[in-house]
Scaffold this motif. Structure first.
Motif, PDB file in Angstrom:
ATOM      1  N   CYS A  43      -9.244   1.474   4.252  1.00 18.12           N
ATOM      2  CA  CYS A  43      -8.275   2.149   3.382  1.00 18.12           C
ATOM      3  C   CYS A  43      -8.867   2.534   2.030  1.00 18.12           C
ATOM      4  CB  CYS A  43      -7.057   1.261   3.183  1.00 18.12           C
ATOM      5  SG  CYS A  43      -6.620   0.252   4.600  1.00 18.12           S
ATOM      6  N   SER A  74      -5.416  -5.388   3.673  1.00 19.05           N
ATOM      7  CA  SER A  74      -4.934  -4.458   4.702  1.00 19.05           C
ATOM      8  C   SER A  74      -4.000  -5.171   5.664  1.00 19.05           C
ATOM      9  CB  SER A  74      -6.111  -3.894   5.500  1.00 19.05           C
ATOM     10  OG  SER A  74      -5.703  -3.559   6.815  1.00 19.05           O
ATOM     11  N   ASP A  75      -2.817  -4.620   5.858  1.00 20.73           N
ATOM     12  CA  ASP A  75      -1.868  -5.228   6.786  1.00 20.73           C
ATOM     13  C   ASP A  75      -2.365  -5.190   8.226  1.00 20.73           C
ATOM     14  OD1 ASP A  75      -0.297  -5.568   4.621  1.00 20.73           O
ATOM     15  OD2 ASP A  75       0.998  -3.864   5.011  1.00 20.73           O
ATOM     16  N   ASN A  76      -3.081  -4.148   8.578  1.00 19.26           N
ATOM     17  CA  ASN A  76      -3.514  -4.047   9.972  1.00 19.26           C
ATOM     18  C   ASN A  76      -4.523  -5.120  10.336  1.00 19.26           C
ATOM     19  OD1 ASN A  76      -2.087  -1.708  11.134  1.00 19.26           O
ATOM     20  ND2 ASN A  76      -2.982  -0.697   9.365  1.00 19.26           N
ATOM     21  N   CYS A 116      -4.640   1.684  -0.308  1.00 16.41           N
ATOM     22  CA  CYS A 116      -3.854   0.887   0.631  1.00 16.41           C
ATOM     23  C   CYS A 116      -2.519   0.450   0.009  1.00 16.41           C
ATOM     24  CB  CYS A 116      -4.675  -0.328   1.057  1.00 16.41           C
ATOM     25  SG  CYS A 116      -3.954  -1.202   2.461  1.00 16.41           S
ATOM     26  N   ASP A 117      -1.553   0.208   0.885  1.00 10.85           N
ATOM     27  CA  ASP A 117      -0.134   0.079   0.530  1.00 10.85           C
ATOM     28  C   ASP A 117       0.173  -0.530  -0.843  1.00 10.85           C
ATOM     29  OD1 ASP A 117      -0.377   0.646   3.210  1.00 10.85           O
ATOM     30  OD2 ASP A 117       1.193  -0.725   3.849  1.00 10.85           O
ATOM     31  N   THR A 187      -6.608   5.920   4.038  1.00  9.52           N
ATOM     32  CA  THR A 187      -5.395   5.145   4.300  1.00  9.52           C
ATOM     33  C   THR A 187      -4.763   5.589   5.615  1.00  9.52           C
ATOM     34  OG1 THR A 187      -4.093   6.755   3.067  1.00  9.52           O
ATOM     35  CG2 THR A 187      -4.937   4.861   1.835  1.00  9.52           C
ATOM     36  N   CYS A 188      -3.871   4.763   6.145  1.00  5.62           N
ATOM     37  CA  CYS A 188      -3.245   5.057   7.438  1.00  5.62           C
ATOM     38  C   CYS A 188      -2.680   6.481   7.411  1.00  5.62           C
ATOM     39  CB  CYS A 188      -2.168   4.025   7.743  1.00  5.62           C
ATOM     40  SG  CYS A 188      -2.874   2.381   7.980  1.00  5.62           S
ATOM     41  N   ALA A 194       1.313   3.584   2.555  1.00  2.00           N
ATOM     42  CA  ALA A 194       0.320   4.013   1.557  1.00  2.00           C
ATOM     43  C   ALA A 194       0.561   5.459   1.137  1.00  2.00           C
ATOM     44  CB  ALA A 194      -1.083   3.836   2.102  1.00  2.00           C
TER      45      ALA A 194
HETATM   46 FE1  FES Z   1      -4.340   0.070   4.350  1.00  2.00          FE
HETATM   47 FE2  FES Z   1      -2.569   1.216   6.088  1.00  2.00          FE
HETATM   48  S1  FES Z   1      -3.385  -0.834   6.111  1.00  2.00           S
HETATM   49  S2  FES Z   1      -3.393   2.006   4.255  1.00  2.00           S
END
Ligand code: FES
Length: 549
Positions: A43, A74-76, A116-117, A187-188, A194
């Motif tokens: 991200c 990062s959530d992912n 990122c978010d 970013t996603c 984000a």
């Molecule tokens: Fe970082 Fe989606 S996890 S922008």
């Protein structure tokens, strides 16, 4: 007096000489460049390069750039781990870090590079606290991946887990998709959290329209970063402080952007937090009111249509969104933008690609109403957020299936114990209860993948990823940890969700709820240590943005 000219600051001079700076450098305005780089996720992977370009721009405009960076989560990468609890907490740490560096070094101006978010609201919160002239640079979206002839994003990855569970995809196909879904830095790739917050930064006036749209890996990004460095010096000359930019009208426009672009429910938390830091009144219901009135005019995944952030950039970007919203009379024009333009200037300068299909006229929108709604009722007296995804209003009445953690719910889904009609209740996942308000992507992705997305509802005091969809309600307040009504729900209790009436009700007689309330005890849990302990002690309700200040 500059450090170079202050006799008593000789020790400071000696440290700056050690960094190769001259007396002349020390007489320049100092521009702090806060990047949220970490090498742990794609991200924010381009932030160091962007920071160097911003620094070039600052130098070219006569300033002295000083770079520093913060953490980011990062959530992912953390979703299936205990680390997921850290994600929202990281917003506070990032905000505090930037604030502390700003206070420590008394920068004359700041540039915050975000991606990122949580990094976007965190930086805005810090800038509101510091109130020095500042520019936000959104580092840019990832390009979509290509798989089996179509564009794919991280959303496809999460839903593919559910498809594997029901045999529509095998492990080798899942692995192949994983290799193609995320092709590089950024970013996603659609209007998940984000990019939603990147647009919020634009519409608040802190990020220059046209710079954040540029994808992370596009060659144009470097020149935009240099320009942002110069802008920081111009903002300093104009004394363009956040307190002059973050007004009620700017906040309104940011909420409109979330609605019009089908943005993430996490924006509710972050807007409430930003408003609080900026000293602006904002009640959660006001966000719902805007979302009822503003249609979705961008065809972006996951709520508006099939397009990605890169498609929006090619179509004309957020500047084109400004043009459409101004034409519809949906924006307040009496706002200050950090680059000195007016919204009318931005709209006039938007370069609409002929034939583009990503940004619609507000009279013929992709969806008639925004992507989220604020509900209240006996199950959420302080409010909650329904992810509507621009879909039609619905009424869902069903029996509660109660889980005291996300993990317990995942186990039930995997054991095929959830049936159509159920209202899944996942509690003790709120800001203090989680702690950290986990995103329920490990639930919503598999539910959608199993074809249950439209036939079951999910109610939680946790929150959702920008890629989650289905009949999902989060941010239920007060949360279970503090004994909110969600803590009193039992299996089989009827729950009614009515999106048109904006209500969420638990159909249990008040006398029975009183009995349960009297008997309620907060469940025992493992004793947290360190940052989690501090967070639980400080964090406020989701209806206050889950702030800790
Ligand atoms: Fe970082 Fe989606 S996890 S922008």
């Amino acid at each position: 007096m500059s450090i170079a000219d202050d006799p008593d600051r000789a020790p400071a001079r000696s440290h700056l000489y050690a960094m190769g700076l001259s007396d002349e450098d020390m007489r320049r305005p100092v521009v702090g460049i806060a990047s949220t780089w970490t090498g742990t996720m794609p991200c924010n992977l381009n932030h160091r390069e962007l920071a160097a370009h911003v620094a070039d721009g600052v130098r070219a405009a006569g300033g002295l750039p000083m770079e520093f960076n913060t953490i980011a989560v990062s959530d992912n990468l953390t979703m299936h781990t205990p680390g997921m609890r850290t994600s929202l907490i990281s917003r506070e740490v990032i905000a505090d870090s930037i604030e502390l560096m700003g206070r420590a070094h008394s920068f004359d101006a700041l540039v915050a590079i975000v991606g990122c978010d949580k990094t976007v609201p965190a930086a805005i919160m810090a800038l509101a606290r510091l109130d020095v002239p500042a520019v936000v640079l959104y580092s840019g979206s990832m390009l979509p991946g290509r798989w089996r002839g179509r564009d794919v994003t991280i959303q496809d990855m999460w839903e593919a887990l559910g498809e594997r569970a029901v045999g529509r995809l095998d492990q080798s196909e899942l692995d192949d998709l994983a290799r193609h879904a995320c092709p590089g830095a950024g970013t996603c790739a659609a209007q998940y959290t984000a990019n939603t917050m990147g647009s919020v930064a634009d519409f608040l006036g802190l990020a220059p329209f046209g710079t954040g749209d540029i994808p992370a890996v596009a060659p144009e990004k470097d020149a935009a970063a240099r320009r942002v460095g110069q802008m920081a010096m111009e903002a300093l000359a104009r004394d363009a402080r956040p307190s002059r930019i973050l007004t009620e009208d700017a906040l309104h426009n940011a909420i409109v952007s979330v609605a019009a672009m089908g943005g993430s429910t996490n924006a509710v938390l972050h807007l409430l937090a930003i408003a609080r830091e900026a000293g602006l009144p904002l009640a959660i219901d006001a966000i719902g009111e805007v979302c009822r009135q503003v249609p979705i005019i961008t065809g972006l995944k996951p709520s508006g249509g099939p397009y990605t952030a890169a498609d929006l950039w090619r179509a004309g970007g957020t500047s084109l969104v400004v043009r459409r919203l101004l034409e519809a009379g949906l924006l307040r024009e009496n706002v200050t933008l950090v680059d000195g333009r007016t919204l009318a200037d931005v709209a006039a300068q938007a370069e609409e690609r002929p034939g583009q299909k990503v940004v619609a006229d507000a009279r013929q929108p992709f969806k008639a109403r925004g992507a989220l709604a604020i509900l209240r009722g006996s199950l959420a007296p302080d409010g909650c957020v329904l992810k509507l995804g621009g879909k039609d209003d619905f009424r869902h009445e069903g029996p509660a299936r109660v889980f005291d953690s996300e993990d317990a719910c995942i186990a039930a889904i995997e054991a095929d114990l959830i049936v159509p009609g159920d209202v899944i209740v996942v509690r003790y996942e709120g800001p203090a209860g989680g702690p950290g308000m986990r995103e329920m992507l490990s639930i919503t992705g598999p539910l959608v993948g199993r074809g249950l997305g439209a036939s079951v509802a999910l109610v939680t005091d946790g929150r959702f990823s920008g890629v989650s969809h289905g009949r999902v309600i989060g941010h239920v307040a007060p949360e279970a940890y503090h004994g909110g009504p969600i803590a009193l729900v039992r299996d089989g209790d009827p729950i009614v969700i009515d999106s048109a009436a904006a209500t969420l009700d638990l159909l249990v007689p008040e006398a029975e709820l009183e009995r349960r309330r009297a008997a309620w005890r907060r469940p025992e849990r493992e004793v947290e240590r360190g940052v989690l302990t501090k967070y639980v002690a400080a964090v406020r309700s989701a209806s206050d943005g889950a702030v800790t200040a």
